[in-house]
Motif scaffolding. Structure first.
Motif, short mmCIF file in Angstrom:
data_model
loop_
_atom_site.label_atom_id
_atom_site.label_comp_id
_atom_site.label_asym_id
_atom_site.label_seq_id
_atom_site.Cartn_x
_atom_site.Cartn_y
_atom_site.Cartn_z
N CYS A 299 0.76 -1.18 0.04
CA CYS A 299 -0.03 0.04 0.24
C CYS A 299 0.93 1.22 0.04
O CYS A 299 0.35 2.28 -0.49
CB CYS A 299 -1.21 0.06 1.34
SG CYS A 299 0.11 0.16 2.73
N GLY A 300 2.01 1.23 0.52
CA GLY A 300 2.88 2.20 0.59
C GLY A 300 2.72 3.04 1.74
O GLY A 300 3.09 4.42 2.20
N GLY A 301 2.11 2.41 2.65
CA GLY A 301 1.99 3.28 4.18
C GLY A 301 0.53 3.41 4.53
O GLY A 301 0.04 3.63 5.74
N ASP A 323 -1.22 1.71 7.52
CA ASP A 323 -0.81 0.19 7.72
C ASP A 323 0.23 0.18 8.46
O ASP A 323 1.46 -0.01 8.44
CB ASP A 323 -0.12 -0.13 6.20
CG ASP A 323 -0.05 -1.62 6.19
OD1 ASP A 323 -0.66 -2.38 7.14
OD2 ASP A 323 0.62 -2.14 5.26
N CYS A 350 4.14 -2.62 5.81
CA CYS A 350 4.99 -2.97 4.61
C CYS A 350 6.23 -2.29 4.25
O CYS A 350 6.65 -2.49 3.22
CB CYS A 350 4.01 -2.61 3.58
SG CYS A 350 3.46 -0.89 3.42
N CYS A 476 -3.03 -5.21 2.37
CA CYS A 476 -1.65 -4.86 1.58
C CYS A 476 -0.91 -6.42 1.83
O CYS A 476 -0.77 -6.74 3.07
CB CYS A 476 -0.90 -3.91 2.39
SG CYS A 476 0.79 -3.43 2.19
ZN LIG Z 1 1.02 -1.64 3.05
#
Ligand SMILES: [Zn+2]
Ligand SMILES: [Zn+2]
Length: 508
Positions: A299-301, A323, A350, A476
């Motif tokens: 997800c990138g955060g 996340d 992630c 994610c």
């Molecule tokens: Zn993530």
């Protein structure tokens, strides 16, 4: 009626044992052999009876129709499209039933005059039923990875029933089998056996939710849900999204388009079998419906919301989620915040370099290229303008700017304005943007553009800094793998990403 024919009362045959002949001459003509022939013709064989008995015992429902009346009160059967061709070669590894006969071993079926030619007879449809639950059949030349660079043909073995139907001028092989057995197979080929049990359980529930929702959708005959617009085109704008197209002759295909299914060609891992068994019948639900449980690599955060990637119908359980253990979601729709977020490396599940964990999710994971959480792509003016011209089939002249007009909650751009010396144009949503700005596609549309080396006001260099991998909606995968390795339970993992959803058991 010719003199060779007999007239019997069909209702009497239903009752069994009593044959009524309304015409006197038939009464004097009939022999025990003829009666035997009549019963052979209208009743099921002893073997068929065994099959039905076994199925009732196993709790399988017999037809899609019955499932419609009471969806999934017991484990349903899924139909999987495997392969199609003018001629199919198959081997029945145990005795199967077809057209009232017991058959075994190698069989050839071919397309002929609009039907299926098998052993010299034409059929509209041909079904090989397994009398025993451990029966399997083997199909030659199954293409895997259709249209992908790894496309190849393989001999594969499948459990359960084989249905052959005519599709265009080809014969289509459909495998019908219990949902739980299908899930064991797809999860074994998608996930590494080294994954944590909790991650595998979470994945089993996502796969099951997706599958059962897909089956319900196909059987509901509700065309409204199928027939929605997937693009908006104006003179200066193309907003397009790509969604899953449904199949008509079966529930799911065996390729990556749905979920890759290779039957029992490779043995299911015992870890996966345990994950499927312990979550049997469990799905994610919200407001009385099975969730559309989307997932992506990273997800990138912050995870993205559904409507920024697909049609404008928000889903209550697909909302932006930070996340991490903290709950506050930064406002990444704001351009300054998005810039700061994407150019930094905030902690997140992630945000990991743990090779053991990454290997669970990334099939061909290369340690040197673990740059998905934050990534960077560089283009010269010539590279970028050529690429955009090729992709959009429009001449922008030199590219002057790439301006985000709208970002989703994860910072992913959903509307991007491309400004050139000759023209401007707006594109969206995320996948369209990712495909337009790359030979293949960018990792994600959560990016900021840094322009430099200006010549007469036109940038000669573009640096695209991005965050995350994939659409970012729902679970994610890398974050979930980290959570699983950190000891979170499967329900904690699922409800972290699908907020407000519940986990329900649909059948025992
Ligand atoms: Zn993530
Ligand atoms: Zn498919």
């Amino acid at each position: 009626m010719s003199s060779a024919q007999l007239l019997v009362s069909p209702g009497a045959i239903d009752m069994g044992g009593l044959l009524i002949l309304p015409r006197e001459e038939d009464y004097f003509r009939i022999t025990p052999e003829t009666i035997q022939q009549i019963y052979d013709e209208v009743s099921i064989t002893f073997e068929d009876q065994e099959v039905i008995g076994q199925r009732l015992k196993d709790g399988f429902s017999l037809s899609g129709l019955r499932q419609m009346e009471k969806p999934f009160s017991c484990q349903p059967l899924v139909t999987v499209g495997i392969v199609s061709g003018n001629e199919l070669h198959l081997v029945l590894n145990k005795p199967y039933m077809a057209k009232g006969k017991t058959v075994n071993g190698a069989q050839t079926v071919s397309y002929s005059e609009g039907g299926i030619l098998w052993n010299g007879n034409h059929y509209h449809e041909l079904t090989f039923q397994p009398p025993a639950t451990d029966a399997s059949f083997t199909l030659d030349d199954v293409t895997i990875g259709i249209d992908f660079h790894w496309e190849r043909k393989e001999t594969q073995t499948f459990p359960g029933t084989l249905r052959l139907v005519v599709d265009g001028e080809r014969i289509l092989a459909i495998n019908e089998l219990p949902v739980e057995k299908y899930l064991e197979s797809v999860i074994s080929s998608e996930m590494r056996a080294t994954s944590s049990l909790e991650l595998l359980k979470a994945h089993a529930i996502i796969s099951r939710s997706w599958l059962l929702a897909q089956m319900l959708k196909r059987r509901s005959e509700d065309d409204e849900t199928r027939d929605h617009f997937s693009f908006v085109r104006r003179d200066d704008e193309l907003i397009r999204w790509y969604d899953h197209e449904d199949h008509t002759l079966f529930d799911v295909c065996a390729d990556d388009h749905c979920q890759r299914y290779q039957g029992i060609t490779k043995a299911a891992s015992s870890h996966v079998a345990e994950a499927v068994r312990t979550t049997r019948g469990q799905v994610l639900m919200s407001e009385g419906e099975i969730c559309d449980a989307r997932f992506s690599k990273c997800c990138g955060g912050v995870s993205e919301e559904y409507q920024f990637c697909w049609e404008d119908t928000p889903k209550p359980y697909l909302i932006a989620v930070r996340d991490a253990d903290e709950r506050a979601v930064p406002n990444l729709q704001n351009e300054e915040n998005a810039l700061r977020w994407i150019r930094s490396e905030p902690t997140a599940f992630c945000n990991t370099q743990d090779k053991e964990v990454l290997l669970q999710v990334l099939n061909d994971y290369d340690q040197e290229t673990a740059d998905f959480y934050r990534w960077h792509v560089h283009y010269t003016q010539e590279e970028l303008s050529t690429l955009i011209q090729q992709k959009t089939k429009m001449d922008f002249g030199c590219i002057v700017d790439l301006i985000p007009l709208e970002r989703g909650k994860s910072g992913r751009i959903s509307r991007l304005k491309i400004v050139g010396t000759k023209r401007s144009f707006i594109i969206g949503k995320e996948l369209e943007i990712r495909r337009t700005l790359s030979e293949t596609h960018l990792y994600s549309s959560a990016f900021v553009v840094e322009k430099s080396h200006f010549e007469t006001g036109i940038p000669q260099q573009f640096d695209i800094h991005g965050a995350g991998w994939g659409h970012g909606v729902g679970l994610c995968q890398i974050g979930a793998a980290v959570m699983g390795a950190d000891g979170y339970r499967y329900d904690e993992i699922l409800l972290h990403y699908y907020r407000g959803a519940t986990i329900n058991k649909l059948y025992k």
